[in-house]
Design an enzyme around this catalytic site. Structure first.
Site, PDB file in Angstrom:
ATOM      1  N   ASP A 230      35.996  68.940  89.138  1.00 10.23           N
ATOM      2  CA  ASP A 230      36.443  70.336  89.073  1.00 10.23           C
ATOM      3  C   ASP A 230      37.908  70.470  88.653  1.00 10.23           C
ATOM      4  O   ASP A 230      38.405  71.585  88.474  1.00 10.23           O
ATOM      5  CB  ASP A 230      36.210  71.035  90.420  1.00 10.23           C
ATOM      6  CG  ASP A 230      34.724  71.250  90.674  1.00 10.23           C
ATOM      7  OD1 ASP A 230      33.938  71.199  89.710  1.00 10.23           O
ATOM      8  OD2 ASP A 230      34.349  71.452  91.845  1.00 10.23           O
TER       9      ASP A 230
ATOM     10  N   ARG B 269      24.832  78.720  91.593  1.00 15.54           N
ATOM     11  CA  ARG B 269      24.206  77.417  91.800  1.00 15.54           C
ATOM     12  C   ARG B 269      23.886  77.240  93.286  1.00 15.54           C
ATOM     13  O   ARG B 269      22.905  76.607  93.672  1.00 15.54           O
ATOM     14  CB  ARG B 269      25.183  76.331  91.341  1.00 15.54           C
ATOM     15  CG  ARG B 269      24.770  74.910  91.626  1.00 15.54           C
ATOM     16  CD  ARG B 269      23.617  74.499  90.765  1.00 15.54           C
ATOM     17  NE  ARG B 269      23.257  73.106  90.980  1.00 15.54           N
ATOM     18  CZ  ARG B 269      22.234  72.522  90.401  1.00 15.54           C
ATOM     19  NH1 ARG B 269      21.463  73.187  89.568  1.00 15.54           N
ATOM     20  NH2 ARG B 269      21.958  71.266  90.641  1.00 15.54           N
TER      21      ARG B 269
ATOM     22  N   ARG C 247      34.576  84.230  89.896  1.00  9.26           N
ATOM     23  CA  ARG C 247      33.579  83.550  90.733  1.00  9.26           C
ATOM     24  C   ARG C 247      34.245  82.657  91.760  1.00  9.26           C
ATOM     25  O   ARG C 247      33.678  82.367  92.808  1.00  9.26           O
ATOM     26  CB  ARG C 247      32.689  82.636  89.879  1.00  9.26           C
ATOM     27  CG  ARG C 247      31.887  83.315  88.839  1.00  9.26           C
ATOM     28  CD  ARG C 247      31.152  82.278  88.056  1.00  9.26           C
ATOM     29  NE  ARG C 247      30.052  81.840  88.898  1.00  9.26           N
ATOM     30  CZ  ARG C 247      28.835  81.591  88.464  1.00  9.26           C
ATOM     31  NH1 ARG C 247      28.572  81.701  87.194  1.00  9.26           N
ATOM     32  NH2 ARG C 247      27.902  81.225  89.280  1.00  9.26           N
TER      33      ARG C 247
ATOM     34  N   ARG D 130      21.680  70.306  84.919  1.00  3.63           N
ATOM     35  CA  ARG D 130      21.868  70.292  86.379  1.00  3.63           C
ATOM     36  C   ARG D 130      20.497  70.252  87.050  1.00  3.63           C
ATOM     37  O   ARG D 130      20.054  71.226  87.657  1.00  3.63           O
ATOM     38  CB  ARG D 130      22.692  71.499  86.829  1.00  3.63           C
ATOM     39  CG  ARG D 130      24.080  71.519  86.217  1.00  3.63           C
ATOM     40  CD  ARG D 130      24.932  72.675  86.692  1.00  3.63           C
ATOM     41  NE  ARG D 130      25.551  72.443  87.977  1.00  3.63           N
ATOM     42  CZ  ARG D 130      26.455  73.249  88.528  1.00  3.63           C
ATOM     43  NH1 ARG D 130      26.837  74.338  87.900  1.00  3.63           N
ATOM     44  NH2 ARG D 130      26.967  72.983  89.707  1.00  3.63           N
ATOM     45  N   PRO D 131      19.800  69.118  86.955  1.00  2.00           N
ATOM     46  CA  PRO D 131      18.455  69.051  87.525  1.00  2.00           C
ATOM     47  C   PRO D 131      18.482  69.003  89.061  1.00  2.00           C
ATOM     48  O   PRO D 131      19.553  68.880  89.660  1.00  2.00           O
ATOM     49  CB  PRO D 131      17.914  67.728  86.977  1.00  2.00           C
ATOM     50  CG  PRO D 131      19.104  66.904  86.679  1.00  2.00           C
ATOM     51  CD  PRO D 131      20.232  67.854  86.348  1.00  2.00           C
TER      52      PRO D 131
ATOM     53  N   VAL E 211      30.602  62.672  86.352  1.00  2.00           N
ATOM     54  CA  VAL E 211      29.819  63.597  87.191  1.00  2.00           C
ATOM     55  C   VAL E 211      29.091  64.616  86.307  1.00  2.00           C
ATOM     56  O   VAL E 211      27.873  64.788  86.423  1.00  2.00           O
ATOM     57  CB  VAL E 211      30.726  64.297  88.227  1.00  2.00           C
ATOM     58  CG1 VAL E 211      29.902  65.235  89.101  1.00  2.00           C
ATOM     59  CG2 VAL E 211      31.461  63.274  89.072  1.00  2.00           C
TER      60      VAL E 211
ATOM     61  N   LYS F 120      35.866  77.744  98.429  1.00  2.00           N
ATOM     62  CA  LYS F 120      34.611  78.284  97.875  1.00  2.00           C
ATOM     63  C   LYS F 120      33.437  77.365  98.174  1.00  2.00           C
ATOM     64  O   LYS F 120      32.407  77.795  98.688  1.00  2.00           O
ATOM     65  CB  LYS F 120      34.738  78.456  96.348  1.00  2.00           C
ATOM     66  CG  LYS F 120      33.413  78.682  95.632  1.00  2.00           C
ATOM     67  CD  LYS F 120      33.590  78.894  94.149  1.00  2.00           C
ATOM     68  CE  LYS F 120      33.465  77.678  93.279  1.00  2.00           C
ATOM     69  NZ  LYS F 120      32.095  77.215  93.001  1.00  2.00           N
ATOM     70  N   ASN F 121      33.599  76.091  97.839  1.00  2.00           N
ATOM     71  CA  ASN F 121      32.443  75.193  97.924  1.00  2.00           C
ATOM     72  C   ASN F 121      32.111  74.774  99.356  1.00  2.00           C
ATOM     73  O   ASN F 121      31.084  74.131  99.596  1.00  2.00           O
ATOM     74  CB  ASN F 121      32.649  73.982  97.008  1.00  2.00           C
ATOM     75  CG  ASN F 121      32.527  74.392  95.540  1.00  2.00           C
ATOM     76  OD1 ASN F 121      32.037  75.484  95.242  1.00  2.00           O
ATOM     77  ND2 ASN F 121      32.977  73.548  94.636  1.00  2.00           N
TER      78      ASN F 121
ATOM     79  N   CYS G 137      27.728  77.628  86.827  1.00  7.77           N
ATOM     80  CA  CYS G 137      28.390  77.376  85.552  1.00  7.77           C
ATOM     81  C   CYS G 137      27.559  76.447  84.690  1.00  7.77           C
ATOM     82  O   CYS G 137      26.888  75.546  85.190  1.00  7.77           O
ATOM     83  CB  CYS G 137      29.761  76.764  85.795  1.00  7.77           C
ATOM     84  SG  CYS G 137      30.968  77.952  86.365  1.00  7.77           S
TER      85      CYS G 137
ATOM     86  N   ASP H 119      16.222  66.911  90.828  1.00  7.73           N
ATOM     87  CA  ASP H 119      15.329  65.810  91.222  1.00  7.73           C
ATOM     88  C   ASP H 119      15.781  65.109  92.509  1.00  7.73           C
ATOM     89  O   ASP H 119      14.943  64.672  93.306  1.00  7.73           O
ATOM     90  CB  ASP H 119      15.213  64.787  90.069  1.00  7.73           C
ATOM     91  CG  ASP H 119      16.575  64.295  89.606  1.00  7.73           C
ATOM     92  OD1 ASP H 119      17.476  65.133  89.416  1.00  7.73           O
ATOM     93  OD2 ASP H 119      16.747  63.072  89.454  1.00  7.73           O
TER      94      ASP H 119
END
Ligand code: EPU
Length: 419
Positions: A302, A91, A393, A120-121, A324, A21-22, A115, A123
């Site tokens: 994860d 995301r 998902r 979850r910025p 994390v 997926k990622n 999720c 910057d």
């Protein structure tokens, strides 16, 4: 919809890993940089892929499913403003920042979804893209990013963010000259994106400390097969361990699973690896341990919720500290409802040896859903697990794969009354 799971059976058998997926998500966005036709095979059949296709269609990408895989045609892509329902759905929509900036010189992005794992910025993404010459403005959570030209630079990320590494890589494809990226994320899916970029003609090099991208190279069509999903594979392996069974997952390289396999070995599990497969065999006694989740090559965040379940089932208990996502504990209350005893302090959770029993629970996010399924398969009695949309998902054929291992799990159209 809800999963009905009758626990207490040792899982046994083999499943093959879905496509990652990622890796697949950034690769789909990277297709925009190709402006041609790319054939992607072994994409996972999950809703995040469908949502990404819908988003990219707004920019003129055309998708055709063929026997060989998904044909992605980005020849006629054009600037657009993605609808908030599409950007808010994943995301990964934040990858539009890097590739949209490169393709069109300008991009507008309403807030990304994904999720809920705590803050979850963006910057680090901002700093990285500004370093290449982009101007970043934010209004009511929406981002407006533009650049008349992008220039290659030496960029050191303050943290090994996966998303910021992807965005910087994608934008660097369009920058004049050379971009050197230090302190980049080294997760398997980043390696997979690099392999894809090379396949379409990008010039990228990796040393132990630096990623280098030479921008403005002509990219071309290619066929690419996405490799196996480490987190999905690990989930089934951990299900085997939790139920005291034996599970083999094929289509996965053991290398990327090393932090998990090493930990399982310490817990008393027999681990067998082949070039393209991993098997685990529970040996009766499961010992606890202490795990710290960090960016790769650390223990993956994860797998944090799934590991907590194993620790609750272990003889001695243990802890997980997540550096994390320090607030990734959405699963803990549901696990407690199933009998899992825990104490949380800050970013650390301690699990005490517990007897799990079925209950009616809801998954608050994707990996929490996977973890609660493992808990339910190992528990005594029946569990009704809501949150199928979260699980869908990231996991294809979720119930079917557990069933093929002997798990008693069915997806019900709607939740029946609690047991
Ligand atoms: N962070 C910042 N600022 C930034 C970027 C990140 O503070 O600009 C923080 C985040 O808030 C978080 C940490 O850094 O606390 C890690 O974030 P990272 O950017 O590395 O993660 P991500 O790109 O948002 C991806 C995966 C996640 C996975 C993480 C970590 C995708 C689509 N998502 O997220 O996957 O947990 O990397 O490995 O690739 C999942 O598959 O279930 C999942 C959540």
């Amino acid at each position: 919809m809800a999963y009905c799971i009758n626990g207490g059976r040792a899982l046994s058998g083999e499943v093959s890993a879905q496509g990652s997926k990622n890796a697949a998500l950034p690769i789909l966005f990277a297709c925009m940089a190709v402006r041609g036709r790319v054939l992607l095979s072994h994409l996972p059949a999950i809703s995040d892929i469908e949502k990404t296709k819908a988003l990219l269609s707004e920019f003129g990408a055309v998708f055709e499913s063929t026997e060989e895989g998904l044909l992605v045609d980005t020849t006629y892509i054009h600037p657009a403003v993605a609808s908030p329902s599409h950007t808010g759905a994943t995301r990964a929509s934040s990858y539009l920042l890097g590739v949209g900036l490169g393709c069109f010189g300008e991009v507008r992005l309403s807030p990304s979804g994904g999720c809920n794992l705590g803050k979850r910025p963006l910057d680090i993404h901002k700093g990285a893209l500004e370093a290449l010459g982009a101007l970043w403005q934010e209004e009511e959570g929406s981002i407006h990013l533009y650049a008349s030209r992008l220039s290659g630079r030496r960029v050191r990320l303050p943290y090994r963010s996966v998303g910021a590494t992807v965005n910087l890589l994608l934008a660097a494809l369009f920058a004049e000259g050379r971009t050197d990226i230090y302190n980049y994320a080294r997760e398997g899916h980043i390696r997979e994106l690099l392999r894809f970029l090379r396949a379409v003609g990008a010039e990228v090099a990796e040393t132990p400390t630096r990623l280098t991208v030479w921008g403005k190279r002509p990219l071309h069509s290619a066929a690419f097969r996405v490799s196996g999903d480490e987190i999905e594979a690990a989930t089934y392996l951990m299900g085997g361990v939790a139920t005291g069974g034996r599970v083999r997952v094929s289509g996965i390289s053991p290398e990327g699973l090393f932090p998990l396999l090493h930990t399982l070995g310490k817990m008393g599990v027999k681990v067998e690896t082949e070039k393209d497969a991993v098997a685990v065999l529970a040996r009766g006694r499961l010992y606890g341990t202490d795990v710290v989740c960090r960016p790769h090559p650390g223990f993956p965040t994860d797998l944090h919720p799934q590991m907590s379940v194993l620790l609750a089932l272990s003889e001695t208990g243990g802890s997980v500290r997540d550096t994390v996502f320090p607030d990734r504990f959405g699963y803990a209350d549901a696990l407690a409802k199933m009998g899992g005893a825990y104490r949380r302090r800050g970013s650390t959770i301690r699990l005490f040896p517990s007897v799990l029993r079925g209950a009616a629970v809801a998954a608050p996010d994707l990996r929490a859903g996977a973890a609660l399924t493992i808990a339910a398969l190992a528990a005594e009695g029946r569990t009704l697990l809501e949150g199928e949309a979260f699980i869908g998902r990231g996991y294809e054929s979720f119930a079917e794969k557990w069933q093929s291992l002997g798990g008693d799990i069915t997806l019900l159209p709607s939740a029946p009354p609690s047991p």
